[in-house]
Design a protein around this motif. Sequence first.
Motif, PDB file in Angstrom:
ATOM      1  N   VAL A  91       0.831  -1.199   0.000  1.00 37.89           N
ATOM      2  CA  VAL A  91       0.000   0.000   0.000  1.00 37.89           C
ATOM      3  C   VAL A  91       0.871   1.257   0.000  1.00 37.89           C
ATOM      4  O   VAL A  91       0.636   2.196  -0.767  1.00 37.89           O
ATOM      5  CB  VAL A  91      -0.949  -0.003   1.216  1.00 37.89           C
ATOM      6  N   LEU A  92       1.883   1.281   0.856  1.00 43.06           N
ATOM      7  CA  LEU A  92       2.755   2.452   0.931  1.00 43.06           C
ATOM      8  C   LEU A  92       3.499   2.684  -0.382  1.00 43.06           C
ATOM      9  O   LEU A  92       3.653   3.827  -0.833  1.00 43.06           O
ATOM     10  CB  LEU A  92       3.738   2.298   2.089  1.00 43.06           C
ATOM     11  N   GLU A 105       3.788   5.897  -5.528  1.00 46.89           N
ATOM     12  CA  GLU A 105       3.708   6.068  -6.985  1.00 46.89           C
ATOM     13  C   GLU A 105       2.525   6.954  -7.365  1.00 46.89           C
ATOM     14  O   GLU A 105       2.624   7.803  -8.259  1.00 46.89           O
ATOM     15  CB  GLU A 105       3.603   4.700  -7.671  1.00 46.89           C
ATOM     16  N   LEU A 106       1.418   6.762  -6.688  1.00 49.34           N
ATOM     17  CA  LEU A 106       0.244   7.597  -6.951  1.00 49.34           C
ATOM     18  C   LEU A 106       0.552   9.068  -6.698  1.00 49.34           C
ATOM     19  O   LEU A 106       0.230   9.937  -7.524  1.00 49.34           O
ATOM     20  CB  LEU A 106      -0.918   7.145  -6.066  1.00 49.34           C
ATOM     21  N   THR A 107       1.182   9.368  -5.561  1.00 45.40           N
ATOM     22  CA  THR A 107       1.410  10.768  -5.200  1.00 45.40           C
ATOM     23  C   THR A 107       2.484  11.418  -6.064  1.00 45.40           C
ATOM     24  O   THR A 107       2.494  12.644  -6.216  1.00 45.40           O
ATOM     25  CB  THR A 107       1.777  10.902  -3.709  1.00 45.40           C
ATOM     26  N   ASP A 166      -7.903   3.807  -9.449  1.00 46.66           N
ATOM     27  CA  ASP A 166      -7.998   2.396  -9.815  1.00 46.66           C
ATOM     28  C   ASP A 166      -6.638   1.703  -9.917  1.00 46.66           C
ATOM     29  O   ASP A 166      -6.503   0.536  -9.498  1.00 46.66           O
ATOM     30  CB  ASP A 166      -8.782   2.227 -11.121  1.00 46.66           C
ATOM     31  N   PRO A 167      -5.587   2.344 -10.461  1.00 44.23           N
ATOM     32  CA  PRO A 167      -4.292   1.662 -10.536  1.00 44.23           C
ATOM     33  C   PRO A 167      -3.723   1.284  -9.170  1.00 44.23           C
ATOM     34  O   PRO A 167      -3.044   0.261  -9.046  1.00 44.23           O
ATOM     35  CB  PRO A 167      -3.396   2.684 -11.252  1.00 44.23           C
ATOM     36  N   ASP A 181      10.667  13.360   0.986  1.00 45.39           N
ATOM     37  CA  ASP A 181      10.276  12.295   0.060  1.00 45.39           C
ATOM     38  C   ASP A 181       9.847  11.080   0.869  1.00 45.39           C
ATOM     39  O   ASP A 181      10.333  10.857   1.989  1.00 45.39           O
ATOM     40  CB  ASP A 181      11.445  11.938  -0.865  1.00 45.39           C
ATOM     41  N   LEU A 182       8.954  10.309   0.308  1.00 44.32           N
ATOM     42  CA  LEU A 182       8.523   9.050   0.915  1.00 44.32           C
ATOM     43  C   LEU A 182       9.471   7.957   0.423  1.00 44.32           C
ATOM     44  O   LEU A 182       9.158   7.185  -0.474  1.00 44.32           O
ATOM     45  CB  LEU A 182       7.070   8.760   0.540  1.00 44.32           C
ATOM     46  N   THR A 183      10.651   7.906   1.015  1.00 42.99           N
ATOM     47  CA  THR A 183      11.721   7.023   0.555  1.00 42.99           C
ATOM     48  C   THR A 183      11.511   5.591   1.042  1.00 42.99           C
ATOM     49  O   THR A 183      10.682   5.322   1.911  1.00 42.99           O
ATOM     50  CB  THR A 183      13.074   7.523   1.068  1.00 42.99           C
ATOM     51  N   ASP A 184      12.331   4.677   0.504  1.00 40.52           N
ATOM     52  CA  ASP A 184      12.297   3.301   0.985  1.00 40.52           C
ATOM     53  C   ASP A 184      12.606   3.235   2.478  1.00 40.52           C
ATOM     54  O   ASP A 184      12.004   2.436   3.211  1.00 40.52           O
ATOM     55  CB  ASP A 184      13.311   2.451   0.218  1.00 40.52           C
ATOM     56  N   ALA A 185      13.558   4.064   2.934  1.00 38.59           N
ATOM     57  CA  ALA A 185      13.919   4.055   4.353  1.00 38.59           C
ATOM     58  C   ALA A 185      12.750   4.504   5.224  1.00 38.59           C
ATOM     59  O   ALA A 185      12.521   3.945   6.307  1.00 38.59           O
ATOM     60  CB  ALA A 185      15.131   4.959   4.585  1.00 38.59           C
ATOM     61  N   VAL A 186      12.006   5.491   4.774  1.00 33.74           N
ATOM     62  CA  VAL A 186      10.829   5.933   5.525  1.00 33.74           C
ATOM     63  C   VAL A 186       9.777   4.829   5.542  1.00 33.74           C
ATOM     64  O   VAL A 186       9.165   4.556   6.592  1.00 33.74           O
ATOM     65  CB  VAL A 186      10.259   7.222   4.920  1.00 33.74           C
TER      66      VAL A 186
END
Length: 454
Positions: free
Chosen positions: A231-232, A237-239, A280-281, A325-330
């Motif tokens: 989900v995250l 990707e959506l944002t 939807d995506p 940024d919504l990084t992988d670490a976050v």
Amino acid sequence: MAETGLANEADVGDLREAMHGRLLAPGEPGYDEARRVWNATADRRPALIASCADVTDVQTALGFAVARGLPVAVRGGGHSVAGFSTCDDGMVIDLGGMRAVSVDPERRVARAGGGATGADVDRATQEHGLATTLGVVSTTGIAGLTLGGGIGWLMRKHGLACDNLLAVELVTADGRVLRASADEHPDLFWALKGGGGNFGVATSFEYRLHPVGPTVYGGGVMFDRGRRRAVLEAYRELTREAPDDLTTYTAMTDGPDGTPVAAVAACYAGDPAEGARLLDPLKAAVGEPLLDGLGPLTYLQQQSRMDEAYPRGAYHYWRSCFLDDLTDAVIDVLVDRASDVSAPPALELIVEHLGGAITAGDGAFAHRGASHDVLIAANWTDPADEAHCVAWARDTAAALAPHSRGGYVNYEPDAGGAHVPAAFGDRLARLAAVKAAYDPHNVFSLNQNVAPAT
């Protein structure tokens, strides 16, 4: 008449006679109900509660408190998470009786009293197919929300609540009534747009309105908690590609039956069909939802759909952090800390997508370049859960600290000024200068307090 301990009975009697509204002291009928605020952790006993009927009442009550050196707390909707809407042994200036809202549909302007809630403004403006950015819980007072910035469903398209301000009527510490706007006291107007309650009692607000509704594409979709990373990542990707018409949140929270879930909530302030196409995506990327509540609904429904989740009288301790940024670490931190999310108590991690029109605003709000904000919300109803909930929120904030650029004024708790530098960032020196000009003795200190420049 009950003795306040801080003012003699004759003085209090004179104040009572001078007010058009109601004055309450400890021991009097209605006092115990009047002293209670939304966050039950703020269980305080003011010496006096001045329920103001008009601006003159505000001047009178404030003058009484200043002359006697009483602490002053200002209550709009009483929704302050940090408990700034009340105090011990001081004066509460309660604006709850000043909730009138008027709308000029031709000019697209609303004027609202300082005690109005988001619901009051939304109902009045939607009668004309108009709205402005306010919060996501409609029982929240507009005053504290707006003065701290004002995150809400229209923010990416129309800016924060403070970005839509046209003017503020303010009673200052010396009892003056000022109108602050781009042309009148512009330094004060700048400070009111994100500087919190540092500068006076805001008795009314004028907002710029925009065509909105009556139907938007909104609501939320919930997935099994085991899919929280998916989900995250899908939300990220959506944002990254979202148009400004779309504002979305994702949350590690609990569902209607108390089961922990990973959720996405949205508001698309345009054609509902386009809103569905954009969302939807995400659903396709994550998989079959547990509950899909996304769809067309009225703007008033969108604005009030979270009200039941945040009732008056529960306990709350919140923290927050803005992200570049919504990084992988976050995401790693959020997934790890979400392992403790359960109900009861209700421990929530809510990621709010910023950007869009927010980046173009001016004023004291300091984090316009942030991509997201994380709300770390510990909410409970059993007092025995307090230590666990507060520790979880603090530990989560500490885990996110290496990725944070500061917290949101309206979410941070009172901690002796610890959150102020990061909350106001490079605006702090200018705010301190405005504070010195309008409140040099720091009468309005119950807030994320900016000390007057010396």
